[in-house]
Design a protein around this motif. Structure first.
Motif, PDB file in Angstrom:
ATOM      1  N   GLN A  46      21.199 -21.107  25.151  1.00 14.86           N
ATOM      2  CA  GLN A  46      21.625 -20.793  23.789  1.00 14.86           C
ATOM      3  C   GLN A  46      22.882 -21.594  23.487  1.00 14.86           C
ATOM      4  O   GLN A  46      23.621 -21.987  24.395  1.00 14.86           O
ATOM      5  CB  GLN A  46      21.904 -19.293  23.620  1.00 14.86           C
ATOM      6  N   ARG A  47      23.132 -21.804  22.202  1.00 16.68           N
ATOM      7  CA  ARG A  47      24.355 -22.482  21.785  1.00 16.68           C
ATOM      8  C   ARG A  47      25.417 -21.449  21.458  1.00 16.68           C
ATOM      9  O   ARG A  47      25.130 -20.414  20.839  1.00 16.68           O
ATOM     10  CB  ARG A  47      24.089 -23.378  20.578  1.00 16.68           C
ATOM     11  N   ALA A  48      26.646 -21.734  21.862  1.00 20.55           N
ATOM     12  CA  ALA A  48      27.731 -20.783  21.631  1.00 20.55           C
ATOM     13  C   ALA A  48      27.962 -20.535  20.152  1.00 20.55           C
ATOM     14  O   ALA A  48      28.350 -19.421  19.761  1.00 20.55           O
ATOM     15  CB  ALA A  48      29.009 -21.294  22.299  1.00 20.55           C
ATOM     16  N   ASP A  49      27.729 -21.530  19.309  1.00 21.65           N
ATOM     17  CA  ASP A  49      27.938 -21.314  17.871  1.00 21.65           C
ATOM     18  C   ASP A  49      26.895 -20.362  17.295  1.00 21.65           C
ATOM     19  O   ASP A  49      27.133 -19.727  16.266  1.00 21.65           O
ATOM     20  CB  ASP A  49      27.960 -22.643  17.106  1.00 21.65           C
ATOM     21  N   TRP A  50      25.725 -20.219  17.963  1.00 22.26           N
ATOM     22  CA  TRP A  50      24.769 -19.200  17.525  1.00 22.26           C
ATOM     23  C   TRP A  50      25.383 -17.812  17.685  1.00 22.26           C
ATOM     24  O   TRP A  50      25.223 -16.949  16.819  1.00 22.26           O
ATOM     25  CB  TRP A  50      23.482 -19.280  18.339  1.00 22.26           C
ATOM     26  N   TRP A  51      26.053 -17.595  18.811  1.00 20.59           N
ATOM     27  CA  TRP A  51      26.691 -16.294  19.028  1.00 20.59           C
ATOM     28  C   TRP A  51      27.748 -16.024  17.956  1.00 20.59           C
ATOM     29  O   TRP A  51      27.801 -14.929  17.378  1.00 20.59           O
ATOM     30  CB  TRP A  51      27.351 -16.244  20.410  1.00 20.59           C
ATOM     31  N   VAL A  52      28.589 -17.017  17.703  1.00 18.25           N
ATOM     32  CA  VAL A  52      29.680 -16.846  16.738  1.00 18.25           C
ATOM     33  C   VAL A  52      29.125 -16.554  15.345  1.00 18.25           C
ATOM     34  O   VAL A  52      29.588 -15.626  14.657  1.00 18.25           O
ATOM     35  CB  VAL A  52      30.575 -18.104  16.730  1.00 18.25           C
TER      36      VAL A  52
END
Length: 498
Positions: A46-52
């Motif tokens: 997963q991409r960290a910006d998806w979490w944010v």
């Protein structure tokens, strides 16, 4: 009195709860799904910006009046994920997740360099298993060499959200245990295992400081304004999702057994001292309260049931109704649900297997039941190791999505021969993160009710409507099918040894 927010950054979604300790209730909640990039080589990223972005969306769905009363935020995150940052705090590559088995070969390389699995347990309390963070470093060095060359900071998913919230870098002992590098006995990094991971650089320089579980860090003022939170809001140390679920189910004193049925399946209990098994039959983790958390983890729980539901063209929400006409043992149909490889039992290259098919038992209902049963048989395989070590339990506290299924609750009670209790707050990890934040604030204020065990006893309440008692006849039927599970497990082990 202020409100306390708990965030759970999971594999399938982000969940946010806002807890009112005075009313003893969740006053608001929000959830948003997450994408997952999966590869045929076992990679799961997963991409960290998806979490944010998803965390932002969750806060935006909470009433502004409630957001303005939030005193502290606790963050729970999926364990083991590797978030690489450069010197400026920029993310260098997608995060490889706990369920990523593409780095299994690197697990073996690290353990060989350290002197074998038994030596790893001597050094840090755990072998390096599939999914642990340590194995993701040599994989990145081989396959993303430019990112590895620029690596300055190693974070876990919940650490990254804490960094985004506060601008500060830190880890806490519970989640850090899942890297494979933490010596859980000393609660500090193992220099030998760091060197076995990469002998050519000082990985300790890439690891943030380890902070106590009751630490509080101020939120960034600009982000507080953006999210609609008070600038005085603080962020607690947080922890891995299992550590937070332990708090959220009241598992902060010896003798409580929690079971979480989500994407993965877990069993865990509290220990007041390091609980290391010389054979590595369980994960000897620290918890996020200052104690330890012996834990069993499987990589295929709702992964298997959701796959069957998709295959057969129904929704897992209708699973309980579908199983009304089935019985324990699924009419002889047996599934080893290792769709993502498996950690318990230790088969990182394993694949799912279906046995006992006949012309009459191969139905969608039996197939779905076999997936549920197989997920619990895997947990039973780990549970027996805890019992062999002398641990005894009077009941199971069930959390995760599976806790909302009456069939799964009864199945767990029958299979393990123990009563099953379900906390009122079904989102155990998010709720536990909120309780940890509450505990940290009260400790900082010197409040008289700042003892975590007393606080958990006061705030974690069980829902009597969801309790299940074991039925002896069903327990016997599951015991017979479990023996078949073990026989088939022994038979397929050589197929997935490499």
């Amino acid at each position: 009195m202020g409100l306390f927010a708990g965030l759970d950054v999971g594999t399938q979604s982000v969940k946010l709860v806002v807890y009112d300790p005075e009313q003893r209730g969740i006053v608001a909640s929000a959830g948003q799904p997450l994408d997952l990039a999966a590869g045929d080589d076992g990679s799961r990223e997963q991409r960290a910006d998806w979490w944010v972005d998803t965390v932002r969306a969750c806060f935006a769905r909470i009433d502004p009046a409630l957001r303005g009363r939030i005193e502290a935020v606790g963050v729970s995150g999926q364990q083991h994920g590797f978030v690489p940052l450069d010197r400026d705090g920029n993310v260098l590559a997608p995060a490889k997740l706990w369920c990523d088995t593409s780095t299994s070969d690197e697990c073996d390389e690290i353990m060989e360099a350290a002197g074998g699995a038994a030596r790893c347990i001597e050094l840090a309390g755990n072998p390096i298993l599939a999914g642990y963070t340590a194995s993701k470093l040599p994989w990145t060095r081989k396959h993303r060499s430019q990112a590895y060359a620029r690596l300055a900071t190693i974070l876990l998913p919940h650490d990254y959200i804490n960094y985004w919230l506060t601008g500060e870098l830190w880890m806490e002992h519970g989640d850090a245990s899942g890297t494979g590098w933490l010596d859980v006995r000393r609660r500090d990094w193992s220099p030998e295992l760091l060197a076995a991971t990469d002998p050519d650089r000082d990985l300790r320089a890439c690891l943030p400081p380890l902070l106590a579980a009751d630490t509080l860090v101020p939120i960034r003022a600009a982000l507080a304004d953006e999210l609609g939170l008070p600038r005085s809001a603080q962020v607690s140390a947080g922890g891995g999702d299992n550590m937070m679920a332990a708090i959220g189910t009241g598992n902060v004193v010896p003798g409580v057994l929690s079971m979480s049925l989500g994407t993965s399946g877990t069993l865990f209990t509290y220990a007041g001292e390091p609980a290391v098994d010389p054979q590595g039959r369980w994960a000897a983790f620290c918890d996020s309260t200052g104690g330890w958390l012996p834990l069993i983890c499987t990589m295929n729980c709702t992964v298997a049931t959701e796959a069957v539901a998709r295959l057969c063209g129904f929704s897992s929400r209708d699973g309980d109704a579908l199983l009304a006409g089935t019985s324990p043992g699924a009419d002889g149909l047996l599934m080893l649900p290792f769709l993502n490889g498996e950690r318990t039992p230790d088969l990182p290259h394993g694949r799912g297997n279906l046995f006992g098919m006949t012309a009459t038992n191969l139905t969608p209902a039996n197939l779905y039941r076999a997936a549920m049963e197989g997920a619990l048989y895997s947990l039973m395989n780990g549970y027996e190791a805890l019992v062999d070590a002398g641990l005894r339990f009077e009941a199971i506290r069930l959390t995760g999505g599976g806790s909302q299924s009456a069939v799964w609750r009864q199945m767990a009670a029958d299979m393990f021969g123990l009563p099953v209790d379900v906390p009122e707050q079904s989102e155990g990890a998010a709720f536990g993160a909120a309780l940890q934040a509450l505990w940290a604030v009260r400790r900082a204020a010197g409040a008289g009710d700042s003892d975590l065990s007393a606080l958990a006893a006061s705030h974690v309440r069980l829902d009597p409507r969801l309790a299940a008692q074991p039925h002896s006849g069903a327990t016997a039927a599951y015991a017979a099918q479990y023996r078949h599970f073990l026989s088939h497990l022994d038979a397929i082990r050589p197929l997935y040894a490499d």
